[in-house]
Design a protein around this motif. Structure first.
Motif, PDB file in Angstrom:
ATOM      1  N   ARG A 193       0.807  -1.222   0.000  1.00 58.69           N
ATOM      2  CA  ARG A 193       0.000   0.000   0.000  1.00 58.69           C
ATOM      3  C   ARG A 193       0.835   1.264   0.000  1.00 58.69           C
ATOM      4  NH1 ARG A 193      -5.243  -1.453  -1.298  1.00 58.69           N
ATOM      5  NH2 ARG A 193      -5.704  -3.436  -0.286  1.00 58.69           N
ATOM      6  N   GLU A 194       2.072   1.175   0.433  1.00 60.32           N
ATOM      7  CA  GLU A 194       2.965   2.328   0.406  1.00 60.32           C
ATOM      8  C   GLU A 194       4.393   1.841   0.197  1.00 60.32           C
ATOM      9  OE1 GLU A 194       3.654   2.856   5.205  1.00 60.32           O
ATOM     10  OE2 GLU A 194       2.189   4.112   4.182  1.00 60.32           O
ATOM     11  N   VAL A 219       1.581   0.410  -5.973  1.00 64.74           N
ATOM     12  CA  VAL A 219       2.654   1.365  -5.645  1.00 64.74           C
ATOM     13  C   VAL A 219       3.623   1.330  -6.826  1.00 64.74           C
ATOM     14  CG1 VAL A 219       4.364   2.079  -3.934  1.00 64.74           C
ATOM     15  CG2 VAL A 219       2.328   0.816  -3.211  1.00 64.74           C
TER      16      VAL A 219
END
Length: 277
Positions: free
Chosen positions: A123-124, A221
């Motif tokens: 997610r990041e 990402v």
């Protein structure tokens, strides 16, 4: 790694985890829990006479307990070279109760965190240095060279599933086979130092499968996805690597039909178009 399951499953698993801890002379430390997919596994840190450890409990219906997934960690302990960083399996117990089979595994405790805590999807962007990427590349090369009669991906599955889920006519013949971890995603990798977790499903798969799976789970990402491809270019930039991507896209699109990995569908279909034109 995943969210807590329904209350009945959570209650059953916590009770069996406590029973497993008692049988292995282990005492839970604190209140942290790590759940597997739909409550299939429950893991917690424990204290033992030899120091802090990690106790993982696996559950399955009694008629499905055993086999390849049950034996994977034990076989990894026996066959994986030291170049593959992983927690060592100390003890194990298996039993059946109330229609469920259980397997308790006591591991060395890993002192660094997984890149993702609750799910495989990135997610990041993680902060990973050259040493981490080098260790990953070495681990994948070492795993690929381990002889094994275990099977992670079957040709018969690909013959059926690839045309169905990709939606295109395709030659499903695997260009090359190597040994793979089989579940290489961001919740099974630690940082800042690399440890590869969860050795249930390792075995023979299309060459490049692990790298392709990690890349697919990175698609949300883009910078990290590009870094995966750059660092592992020797795996991706050939026909076998492109085929492995199609295998992984097939599997993940199938999971989407079951309600999992829904966020990835758009990115997966975009990547499918880029590969197949």
């Amino acid at each position: 790694m995943y969210s807590e399951p329904d209350p009945d499953t959570a209650r059953r698993m916590r009770g069996m985890h406590a029973a497993a801890a008692a049988s292995l002379a282990a005492k839970p430390i604190g209140s942290s829990e790590a759940w597997g997919w739909r409550g299939r596994t429950l893991s917690c840190p424990v204290a033992t006479a030899s120091g802090e450890s990690w106790l993982r409990l696996v559950s399955a219906p009694a008629d499905k307990a055993g086999g390849k997934l049950w034996e994977g960690p034990q076989e990894a302990e026996r066959l994986m070279p030291p170049e593959v960083p992983r927690p060592h399996l100390r003890e194990r117990r298996a039993w059946t109760e109330d229609g469920h089979g259980y397997l308790a595994e006591l591991y060395d405790k890993v002192t660094v965190s997984t890149v993702m805590t609750h799910e495989p999807i990135l997610r990041e962007a993680p902060d990973l240095d050259d040493a981490w990427w080098g260790a990953l590349s070495t681990a994948l090369e070492t795993i690929a060279a381990v002889p094994s009669d275990r099977v992670a991906v079957r040709q018969e599955y690909l013959d059926r599933a690839m045309p169905l889920y990709l939606g295109i006519p395709i030659d499903t013949t695997v260009p090359a086979w190597t040994t793979a971890h089989g579940d290489l995603h961001w919740a099974n990798l630690t940082s800042p130092s690399l440890t590869v977790l969860d050795w249930e499903g390792w075995g023979v798969a299309p060459a490049g499968y692990d790298a392709a799976l990690l890349y697919a789970y990175s698609l949300l990402v883009p910078d990290t996805a590009a870094e995966v491809r750059r660092r592992l270019a020797h795996i991706f930039d050939n026909p076998a690597g492109r085929f492995a991507e199609l295998v992984v896209i097939t599997e993940l699109l199938q999971t989407i039909t079951r309600g999992d990995n829904l966020d990835l569908e758009g990115a997966l279909r975009k990547r499918l178009s880029a590969i197949t034109g």
